[in-house]
Design an enzyme around this catalytic site. Structure first.
Site, PDB file in Angstrom:
ATOM      1  N   HIS A  92       0.839  -1.193   0.000  1.00 28.05           N
ATOM      2  CA  HIS A  92       0.000   0.000   0.000  1.00 28.05           C
ATOM      3  C   HIS A  92       0.876   1.246   0.000  1.00 28.05           C
ATOM      4  O   HIS A  92       1.815   1.360   0.799  1.00 28.05           O
ATOM      5  CB  HIS A  92      -0.934   0.038   1.214  1.00 28.05           C
ATOM      6  CG  HIS A  92      -1.858   1.227   1.202  1.00 28.05           C
ATOM      7  ND1 HIS A  92      -2.953   1.296   0.373  1.00 28.05           N
ATOM      8  CD2 HIS A  92      -1.833   2.403   1.887  1.00 28.05           C
ATOM      9  CE1 HIS A  92      -3.570   2.454   0.558  1.00 28.05           C
ATOM     10  NE2 HIS A  92      -2.906   3.141   1.463  1.00 28.05           N
ATOM     11  N   SER A  93       0.564   2.203  -0.877  1.00 30.00           N
ATOM     12  CA  SER A  93       1.271   3.472  -0.993  1.00 30.00           C
ATOM     13  C   SER A  93       2.764   3.214  -1.247  1.00 30.00           C
ATOM     14  O   SER A  93       3.105   2.528  -2.211  1.00 30.00           O
ATOM     15  CB  SER A  93       1.014   4.318   0.256  1.00 30.00           C
ATOM     16  OG  SER A  93       1.379   5.672   0.036  1.00 30.00           O
ATOM     17  N   MET A  94       3.664   3.724  -0.419  1.00 29.71           N
ATOM     18  CA  MET A  94       5.081   3.433  -0.613  1.00 29.71           C
ATOM     19  C   MET A  94       5.324   1.935  -0.702  1.00 29.71           C
ATOM     20  O   MET A  94       6.170   1.464  -1.477  1.00 29.71           O
ATOM     21  CB  MET A  94       5.913   4.010   0.535  1.00 29.71           C
ATOM     22  CG  MET A  94       7.413   3.776   0.397  1.00 29.71           C
ATOM     23  SD  MET A  94       8.383   4.252   1.857  1.00 29.71           S
ATOM     24  CE  MET A  94       8.192   2.766   2.873  1.00 29.71           C
ATOM     25  N   ALA A  96       3.643  -0.295  -2.108  1.00 23.67           N
ATOM     26  CA  ALA A  96       3.386  -0.840  -3.435  1.00 23.67           C
ATOM     27  C   ALA A  96       4.650  -0.828  -4.276  1.00 23.67           C
ATOM     28  O   ALA A  96       4.926  -1.772  -5.028  1.00 23.67           O
ATOM     29  CB  ALA A  96       2.281  -0.036  -4.121  1.00 23.67           C
ATOM     30  N   SER A 119      -1.697  -0.990  -4.095  1.00 23.42           N
ATOM     31  CA  SER A 119      -2.821  -0.250  -3.523  1.00 23.42           C
ATOM     32  C   SER A 119      -2.399   1.174  -3.182  1.00 23.42           C
ATOM     33  O   SER A 119      -1.349   1.397  -2.574  1.00 23.42           O
ATOM     34  CB  SER A 119      -3.294  -0.988  -2.259  1.00 23.42           C
ATOM     35  OG  SER A 119      -4.217  -0.226  -1.510  1.00 23.42           O
TER      36      SER A 119
END
Length: 249
Positions: A92-94, A96, A119
């Site tokens: 998720h975010s970083m 990913a 994500s």
């Protein structure tokens, strides 16, 4: 939150699931910790074996130096993973981007990666230095609060602020100085998830992940902002289960 049932220096596991089940390794956002994925693990328990990566510099790894280069971080994670069996990845975010770099390394080492879930993050070739890591502490906290990363006012506590802000700044530096060529590819299928009201990640930018796989690509929009999985872990788990357990959409 579930109790940790097993793990090592890098990996945290929250529920016991058969070693024969598909394995999913999860990567948190900037400033985040492994426990963010405990609810996803709960929804997948019995079907998917979930591990979550604990980055250095936070919680039980607080006294370790955070890693400020995503390529180095990916190298360290790969060195710590059990690569004797296939492993899918969710970031998720970083996280990913870290998951993507881990996938590249695993596949270069001929380790099967059945699926990559990304994500809350634009495709890696679109990332640019937004300068968040250069902001003052107060401005950095404002950014974190605006995204819903922490409740407003929590970081007014001086002791907590001193622990959290340097780690978040380091992670922002890592993601904002990261560069990826548009031609960087993996063969694993990619599923991208995006929040419809995410101020950081427009859905078209998340859809650009399709450029980074020679396999299949799927795009899913879910209601919410940057941390849209919170409150929707059951839906996210259903998507993961369908991909990893052979169910048909």
């Amino acid at each position: 939150m579930a109790n940790i049932v097993q793990g090592d220096r890098w990996s945290r596991k929250f529920h016991t699931t058969s070693e024969e089940a598909p394995h999913l390794v999860c990567f948190p956002y900037a400033g985040g910790s492994a426990g963010w994925f405990a609810r996803l693990s709960a929804h997948l328990a019995g079907d998917v074996r979930v591990s979550s990566i604990q980055y250095p510099g936070r919680l039980d790894r607080l006294h370790e130096q955070p890693i400020g280069d995503l390529h180095v971080l990916a190298d360290e994670v790969v060195a710590a993973l059990d690569t004797s069996r296939p492993v899918s990845l969710f970031g998720h975010s970083m996280g990913a981007v870290v998951a993507f770099e881990v996938a590249r390394r695993l596949q270069a080492a001929s380790v099967p990666v059945p699926h990559l879930f990304v994500s809350g993050r634009s495709a890696p070739h679109l990332l640019r230095n937004a300068g968040v890591h250069l902001m003052s502490d107060d401005d950095l906290i404002t950014v974190i609060e605006s995204l819903g990363g922490v409740p407003p006012g929590v970081l007014r506590d001086a002791e907590l602020r001193a622990m959290v802000v340097p780690v978040v700044r380091n992670d922002y530096r890592a993601i904002e100085t990261y560069r990826c060529a548009p031609a960087a590819l993996i063969t694993a299928p990619i599923t991208a998830l995006a929040g419809t009201d995410d101020p950081l990640v427009p859905v078209p930018a998340a859809s650009e992940w399709t450029r980074h796989t020679t396999g299949t690509f799927a795009m899913h929009e879910l209601p919410g902002g940057h941390f849209f999985p919170v409150g929707q872990w059951e839906t996210v788990a259903a998507l993961v289960r369908r991909r990893l357990c052979g169910e048909v959409f």
